[in-house]
Structures are given as structure tokens and as C-alpha cells.
Scaffold this active site. Structure first.
Site, PDB file in Angstrom:
ATOM      1  N   CYS A  33       0.829  -1.216   0.000  1.00 55.85           N
ATOM      2  CA  CYS A  33       0.000   0.000   0.000  1.00 55.85           C
ATOM      3  C   CYS A  33       0.857   1.257   0.000  1.00 55.85           C
ATOM      4  O   CYS A  33       0.347   2.355  -0.193  1.00 55.85           O
ATOM      5  CB  CYS A  33      -0.904   0.051   1.215  1.00 55.85           C
ATOM      6  SG  CYS A  33      -2.024  -1.302   1.330  1.00 55.85           S
ATOM      7  N   CYS A 102      -3.790   7.306   6.786  1.00 52.35           N
ATOM      8  CA  CYS A 102      -2.457   7.450   7.374  1.00 52.35           C
ATOM      9  C   CYS A 102      -2.550   7.697   8.876  1.00 52.35           C
ATOM     10  O   CYS A 102      -1.741   7.195   9.650  1.00 52.35           O
ATOM     11  CB  CYS A 102      -1.697   8.616   6.746  1.00 52.35           C
ATOM     12  SG  CYS A 102      -1.424   8.411   4.991  1.00 52.35           S
TER      13      CYS A 102
END
Lengths: 146, 397
Positions: A33, A102
Site C-alpha cells: 500500500c 495514514c
């Protein structure tokens, strides 16, 4: 795209590095990712004395790692658990929608480090669950694919 | 040196001054609709036809084979959907590449949802399709082969002339998305047997919002935009007169300079590639070394992520792009880098630098000087690099 605070924490990240004799280490995310966070915690007398990180990822990933480690320093374990992705995001004056994941990684990395600490000490931290986003699983996936 | 060092010419280019000058008049004094009868309208009709001539000449087409569009994406959409619809009676199969621009890929996916069958051919590790693969993919019901002239990310140039010859031999229509190639490498639609070709002005120092589709005489194609009788009844809408004028001037100027400029850019490109690969360990070039657009550099740096590189470069005033997921707007990195066999983590760490006519050697030297410390800084922060260094120590111990 990013707030001034995010850019500040990206350009001058706080707490980059390793802690040699860390009480707990947590690594989350996966290279597939494009984000991996590794958080080191030094815990003494139930207090987070020091926190460091290493991150592979975008600007938001670096900034959230920096902010998350900054926020837990000096906190009790219970207080450290409350450093959520929302708290990290707010402290950074927000993130673009696509980067919200994130901030989740930062929370997961902290929890993974706390879990590691609890395992080593043989204690139970109330409210802390075993990290699901464990890196070792993802590495297997990577090998399968390539 | 400029405050901004622009190494993203594959994204878009600065409009050159001669082009701006030529266009200005058509916004203010000469604003007539080319379809009207009065004098300022006729002047504009002539301007449009001059633009058409300039574009045709650059690719060795006839003037009436050029149809203006709102850009490259429209040209790709029109070519593929238009041919698909016009040759339905012949078949429903289309051949294209897995590394095409999304304007082609998503159009093909749309057609699949409408019952067409599309073969997405793989490319080799340098990003180039083998002719044999196309040959083998051809079926009785294949109506269209759409292969990009040159790739926007890694700059690889496809064997267009050979594909054109093959398509001609098999009686299949051949479209090429030449958005990255026009104005950068020589193109001859006759010699290369190209039936349809897409281009976009803003990739060769012209304005945005204007492009063209070359349609070889005799090719049937349904319109994409219905309405007025503009563009010989094939593409409705009042002509973008300033845009067409700008596109014409831009393509004429760049075509005249093409050989010289390609040589200059190739030199700068090679200097950049050689310096980065020798100065920065664990870096690799993506794409073909030789069959490559003159201005394209695409390099992957292990252990670090592309967006971080871009942010650091931006702080040094350098504009570039990356194939990382963070810059693609999804969780997956560039489909092109994955198609040439890069694992995800290396695709995330890619940097694309695309040079153009306004770049100087001084600017190239500047990024050569700045890049190693940026990569080092990010690696020092990277847990992947940490693991790599530790494993290396174990091995050497």
C-alpha cells in the site's frame, strides 16, 4: 493540499529514529500500500518516557508518525491509548480525505507498540486489543504475489 | 536559473510566447463564430483552416483528415467508441495494451460493459509490446487495434510502424494515442499506416483544451459530440478558434525544431539518468534505455515513497511526478510500473522527471546535486531501509 502543520512535521519530523532498548515496538502497514510505520516506545513506571519512529510513506504518513510520537511522550499508558487517529489529525489541523488512513496507521502503530510492551511485561492493558494490522501477515501476501 | 525548475513536461507544458501572441487576437478583435457569414467570421474560418493545415503537415496527413477536439482524452474516446459503434457489424473485439493511458483503458472498460470484448496485451519489462503478441491476439471479429505511440510514464516507444503494417495486412483499423509523441518524435501517418491518431496541444507548448483526432480518409466513424455541422459534420460545437490557432503555431514551430530539440533533450536525459544511477545506490531505470522519449526519465528508489520525494523536491523548487499510490489518488501505484513487473513497493518509490524545451543543463545539474541528499534523508527515516541495512550486516557478519 497539506496544512502548514503537516508540512512542518514532514519537513522537520520529530522523534525520527530507533530506541535500542525499547519497551515495546510496533510495525504496521505494508509496502504494497505504500505505508509502513514502526514505532518504538520506552516505558518506565507506567509513563511513556520516549517515543521514536521510522516511516516509509507519503507526506501524511511521516507527519502523522511525527505527531503521534510527540503526543504520547510523557503520557501514562492509559492516556497514550487515547491518542487516536482523530486526535492526531486534529493536532495536524486536518488531512486531505484520501490521507485519513495514514492517521489510522499512526494509531495502529502506537497500539501495536503498546501491545508488544504488554506481551513482554506479561500484563494486560485495559481497552487494548491485539493489533490486526500486523505486518507479518502482509509480508506473506507480498511473497505470494511476487 | 528560474525559481521554479519544471521537470513535469509530460503532465503539461508552458505555452511558448509565439503561441500566446498568435492566439491573443482571436479572443479580442477577431471573436466571430467561424460558421457566420460576415467578415470577422470568415477571417476566423480561415484561421481554423490554417491551423488544420499546420497540424496535418506535422504528421504527413491531408488537411481534411484532421478533426479538432477538446483535447487528447476526447480524441481517444471518440476514436475508440466511434470505431466500435461504426464497425459493429464486423465484430466486437478490440486489442489494446495494459499500459495505455486511462483515456484509452477506461473507454475500453466502458465498451466491455456494453458487450464488447477487449484484449489488454502485456508488455515486456521495458514497457514494449511484442509484435507477435498482437498477431496472436487478432481474431476474426477484431475491429480495432489501439496502441499508444509512447508511454506517458516511462517513455517507452512502441513499434508503431510494424503494428500499422500488421493491422493493414489483416484489414483491422489501427488507432494510436500519440499524445506524448507528437512534437517530440517524428510521425508519418502514411508511412506508419496509422488510421486514427490522437494528439493534444498542451503537450507541445500549445494551449490546454484543444487537441485533434486524425482520421484517415475512408474510415467510417460515428460522432461522439452531436450538434451542429462543424468539422465536416463529425464533431459538433463552435470551434475553439484561439486554441486551434495556438495549436497550429505550436505544432509548426516544434516540428521545425524537432530533430535538434530531440537531440538536445536526449543528451540532458541521458546525463540525468547516468548521474542518478551512479550517484544513488539501489535505484533503477524504468522503461527502455533506447526506445524512449527524448525528455523522459523514470527512476525507482528502493525503500522510499514517491510523494515524499516530490514534497522534498518541491521545497527545492523542483516540480516532478511519481507513480506512487499517493499521487495516483488510489491505494494502488501506477498500472504501468506494475505492468513492467515492478513490485508494489518499488513502484511506490518512483520518480518521473520529464524535460522540455525550457529546461537547461544548469537545471539538470541542479537536480543531480539535490537529489542524493533527499533520497538519503528519506531512507534514514525508512523502516524498510533499516531492515535492509540490518540484514546486510547479518549476511556480511
Amino acid at each position: 493540499m497539506y496544512s502548514e502543520k503537516v508540512m512542518d512535521h514532514f519537513t522537520n519530523p520529530r522523534n525520527v529514529g530507533e530506541i535500542e532498548d525499547a519497551s515495546g515496538v510496533g510495525t504496521v502497514g505494508n509496502a504494497k500500500c505504500g505505508d509502513i510505520m514502526k514505532v518504538y516506545l520506552k516505558i518506565e513506571d507506567g509513563i511513556v518516557k520516549d517515543a521514536k519512529f521510522k516511516t516509509f510513506g507519503c507526506g501524511a504518513a511521516v507527519a502523522t508518525s511525527s505527531m503521534a510520537t510527540e503526543l504520547v511522550k510523557g503520557k501514562t499508558i492509559q492516556e497514550a491509548l487515547e491518542v487516536t487517529n482523530k486526535a492526531v489529525m486534529e493536532a495536524l489541523d486536518g488531512l486531505p480525505p484520501i490521507k485519513v488512513h495514514c492517521s489510522c496507521l499512526a494509531e495502529e502503530a502506537l497500539h501495536a507498540a503498546l501491545w508488544d510492551y504488554a506481551q513482554k511485561e506479561g500484563i494486560v492493558i485495559e481497552g487494548l486489543e491485539e493489533p490486526v494490522n500486523d505486518i507479518s501477515e502482509h509480508e506473506e501476501i507480498l511473497e505470494e504475489d511476487y | 536559473m528560474n525559481d521554479v525548475v519544471y521537470f513535469d513536461n509530460a503532465a503539461t507544458t508552458r505555452v511558448r510566447n509565439e503561441v500566446v501572441e498568435a492566439m491573443t487576437k482571436y479572443f479580442s478583435e477577431s471573436y466571430g463564430n467561424p460558421s457566420s457569414v460576415y467578415k470577422i467570421a470568415q477571417t476566423n474560418k480561415n484561421a481554423v483552416e490554417k491551423g488544420r493545415e499546420q497540424v496535418a503537415k506535422a504528421i504527413n496527413a491531408e488537411k481534411n483528415e484532421i478533426y479538432f477536439t477538446a483535447g487528447g482524452s476526447e480524441a481517444d474516446n471518440w476514436a475508440i467508441k466511434g470505431i466500435a459503434e461504426s464497425y459493429l457489424d464486423k465484430g466486437k473485439h478490440i486489442i489494446t495494451l495494459s499500459i495505455e493511458h486511462h483515456a484509452v483503458l477506461h473507454t475500453c472498460e466502458y465498451l466491455e460493459s456494453k458487450g464488447f470484448e477487449v484484449t489488454y496485451l502485456p508488455v515486456d519489462k521495458f514497457g514494449i509490446v511484442e509484435l507477435e503478441k498482437i498477431k496472436n491476439a487478432i481474431r476474426k471479429d477484431t475491429i480495432l487495434i489501439s496502441v499508444m505511440f509512447a508511454n506517458n510514464e516511462i517513455g517507452s516507444i512502441q513499434p508503431i510502424k510494424e503494428i500499422g503494417a500488421l493491422a493493414k495486412e489483416k484489414g483491422i483499423i489501427f488507432h494510436t494515442d500519440a499524445v506524448q509523441a507528437v512534437g517530440h518524435i517524428p510521425i508519418d501517418v502514411k508511412e506508419m499506416n496509422i488510421d486514427l491518431l490522437s494528439m493534444s496541444a498542451h503537450k507541445f507548448y500549445g494551449p490546454k483544451g484543444i487537441g485533434a483526432l486524425y482520421i484517415k480518409k475512408g474510415i467510417k466513424i460515428k460522432p461522439l459530440i452531436h450538434g451542429g455541422a462543424q468539422e465536416r459534420n463529425r464533431r459538433a460545437g463552435t470551434e475553439n478558434v484561439p486554441g486551434i490557432v495556438g495549436m497550429g503555431v505550436a505544432i509548426e514551430l516544434i516540428t521545425n525544431e524537432l530533430d535538434k530539440e530531440a537531440k538536445r533533450l536526449s543528451f540532458l536525459r541521458d546525463k540525468l539518468i547516468d548521474s542518478i544511477l551512479s550517484d544513488i545506490p539501489h535505484s533503477r531505470l524504468n522503461g527502455d534505455r533506447k526506445n524512449r522519449l527524448p525528455g523522459n526519465v523514470n527512476i525507482s528508489f528502493e525503500f522510499i515513497e514517491g510523494e515524499s520525494i516530490l514534497l522534498m523536491l518541491d521545497m527545492k523548487g523542483i516540480c516532478a511526478s511519481s507513480g506512487s499510490a499517493c499521487t495516483s489518488g488510489s491505494l494502488d501505484p501506477s498500472h504501468v510500473l506494475l505492468a513492467i513487473g515492478l513490485p508494489h513497493e518499488k513502484a511506490h518509490g518512483s520518480l518521473r522527471l520529464t524535460l522540455g524545451m525550457f529546461n537547461t543543463e544548469e537545471e539538470v545539474d541542479y537536480i543531480i546535486k539535490e537529489l542524493p541528499s533527499i533520497v538519503k534523508r528519506l531512507r534514514d527515516m525508512s523502516p524498510l531501509y533499516e531492515d535492509f541495512v540490518k540484514n546486510k550486516q547479518i549476511v556480511t557478519e
